[in-house]
Design a protein around this motif. Structure first.
Motif, PDB file in Angstrom:
ATOM      1  N   GLY A  67       0.819  -1.215   0.000  1.00 60.55           N
ATOM      2  CA  GLY A  67       0.000   0.000   0.000  1.00 60.55           C
ATOM      3  C   GLY A  67       0.846   1.256   0.000  1.00 60.55           C
ATOM      4  O   GLY A  67       0.557   2.221  -0.717  1.00 60.55           O
ATOM      5  N   LEU A  68       1.908   1.255   0.798  1.00 62.34           N
ATOM      6  CA  LEU A  68       2.793   2.418   0.839  1.00 62.34           C
ATOM      7  C   LEU A  68       3.537   2.604  -0.477  1.00 62.34           C
ATOM      8  O   LEU A  68       3.756   3.735  -0.923  1.00 62.34           O
ATOM      9  N   GLN A  69       3.892   1.497  -1.117  1.00 61.43           N
ATOM     10  CA  GLN A  69       4.573   1.590  -2.411  1.00 61.43           C
ATOM     11  C   GLN A  69       3.637   2.191  -3.460  1.00 61.43           C
ATOM     12  O   GLN A  69       4.060   3.020  -4.268  1.00 61.43           O
ATOM     13  N   LYS A  70       2.356   1.804  -3.428  1.00 60.27           N
ATOM     14  CA  LYS A  70       1.380   2.397  -4.349  1.00 60.27           C
ATOM     15  C   LYS A  70       1.234   3.891  -4.091  1.00 60.27           C
ATOM     16  O   LYS A  70       1.141   4.684  -5.026  1.00 60.27           O
ATOM     17  N   GLU A  71       1.208   4.280  -2.817  1.00 66.62           N
ATOM     18  CA  GLU A  71       1.089   5.699  -2.480  1.00 66.62           C
ATOM     19  C   GLU A  71       2.320   6.469  -2.962  1.00 66.62           C
ATOM     20  O   GLU A  71       2.204   7.576  -3.489  1.00 66.62           O
ATOM     21  N   ILE A  72       3.500   5.881  -2.823  1.00 60.88           N
ATOM     22  CA  ILE A  72       4.736   6.529  -3.290  1.00 60.88           C
ATOM     23  C   ILE A  72       4.688   6.728  -4.800  1.00 60.88           C
ATOM     24  O   ILE A  72       5.015   7.808  -5.307  1.00 60.88           O
ATOM     25  N   GLU A  73       4.269   5.697  -5.514  1.00 58.27           N
ATOM     26  CA  GLU A  73       4.187   5.802  -6.977  1.00 58.27           C
ATOM     27  C   GLU A  73       3.177   6.870  -7.384  1.00 58.27           C
ATOM     28  O   GLU A  73       3.408   7.632  -8.321  1.00 58.27           O
ATOM     29  N   ALA A  74       2.050   6.932  -6.675  1.00 55.40           N
ATOM     30  CA  ALA A  74       1.046   7.947  -6.988  1.00 55.40           C
ATOM     31  C   ALA A  74       1.596   9.345  -6.720  1.00 55.40           C
ATOM     32  O   ALA A  74       1.365  10.272  -7.508  1.00 55.40           O
ATOM     33  N   LEU A  75       2.340   9.506  -5.636  1.00 52.95           N
ATOM     34  CA  LEU A  75       2.900  10.821  -5.324  1.00 52.95           C
ATOM     35  C   LEU A  75       3.970  11.235  -6.331  1.00 52.95           C
ATOM     36  O   LEU A  75       4.150  12.424  -6.601  1.00 52.95           O
ATOM     37  N   LYS A  76       4.657  10.267  -6.913  1.00 46.89           N
ATOM     38  CA  LYS A  76       5.678  10.581  -7.920  1.00 46.89           C
ATOM     39  C   LYS A  76       5.040  10.994  -9.244  1.00 46.89           C
ATOM     40  O   LYS A  76       5.580  11.836  -9.958  1.00 46.89           O
ATOM     41  N   LYS A  77       3.880  10.400  -9.583  1.00 48.01           N
ATOM     42  CA  LYS A  77       3.323  10.571 -10.926  1.00 48.01           C
ATOM     43  C   LYS A  77       2.086  11.471 -10.971  1.00 48.01           C
ATOM     44  O   LYS A  77       1.835  12.099 -11.988  1.00 48.01           O
ATOM     45  N   ASP A  78       1.311  11.527  -9.927  1.00 49.26           N
ATOM     46  CA  ASP A  78       0.015  12.187  -9.973  1.00 49.26           C
ATOM     47  C   ASP A  78       0.014  13.453  -9.124  1.00 49.26           C
ATOM     48  O   ASP A  78       0.106  13.384  -7.898  1.00 49.26           O
ATOM     49  N   PRO A  79      -0.098  14.627  -9.745  1.00 54.75           N
ATOM     50  CA  PRO A  79      -0.119  15.871  -8.966  1.00 54.75           C
ATOM     51  C   PRO A  79      -1.350  15.977  -8.060  1.00 54.75           C
ATOM     52  O   PRO A  79      -1.298  16.605  -7.011  1.00 54.75           O
ATOM     53  N   LEU A  80      -2.449  15.355  -8.449  1.00 49.93           N
ATOM     54  CA  LEU A  80      -3.642  15.382  -7.606  1.00 49.93           C
ATOM     55  C   LEU A  80      -3.421  14.605  -6.307  1.00 49.93           C
ATOM     56  O   LEU A  80      -3.947  14.972  -5.261  1.00 49.93           O
ATOM     57  N   ALA A  81      -2.611  13.559  -6.379  1.00 49.77           N
ATOM     58  CA  ALA A  81      -2.300  12.802  -5.168  1.00 49.77           C
ATOM     59  C   ALA A  81      -1.456  13.649  -4.224  1.00 49.77           C
ATOM     60  O   ALA A  81      -1.657  13.624  -3.007  1.00 49.77           O
ATOM     61  N   VAL A  82      -0.541  14.422  -4.778  1.00 50.05           N
ATOM     62  CA  VAL A  82       0.283  15.311  -3.950  1.00 50.05           C
ATOM     63  C   VAL A  82      -0.604  16.358  -3.288  1.00 50.05           C
ATOM     64  O   VAL A  82      -0.479  16.652  -2.103  1.00 50.05           O
TER      65      VAL A  82
END
Length: 104
Positions: A62-77
């Protein structure tokens, strides 16, 4: 009346002594600190550790998915900044609803 007993011959004495030593060895093997009972306790501990590891693996995924989302998706940031850091965009107005204390 005295009971007469026959003296043991060498074979009977050897068998008796062997059985006694075997019983002592079994007792030590079962009840010592490094015995069979300790092995059973280690097996229980091993199962608990395996379950803990499985839950940690899921958490890491789950944390790895969140990291990937934060790297790629500005909405996640932006979502993380708003939810966890309580940040707002410039020019936004934040309204906080405060419950009215009950009057007695």
């Amino acid at each position: 009346m005295a009971i007469k007993t026959k003296p043991l011959n060498k074979i009977q004495a050897t068998i008796g002594l062997s059985l006694l030593l075997f019983a002592i060895m079994v007792g030590v093997a079962v009840f010592s600190d490094d015995g069979v009972m300790t092995v059973f306790n280690f097996n229980d501990d091993l199962e608990k550790l395996k379950q803990g590891n499985a839950s940690l693996v899921q958490e890491n995924k789950g944390l790895q998915k969140e990291i990937e989302a934060l790297k790629k998706d500005p909405l996640a940031v932006e979502r993380v900044a708003r939810e966890k850091l309580n940040l707002v965009r410039p020019g936004e107005t934040v309204y906080r609803i405060v419950p009215h204390p009950d009057k007695p």
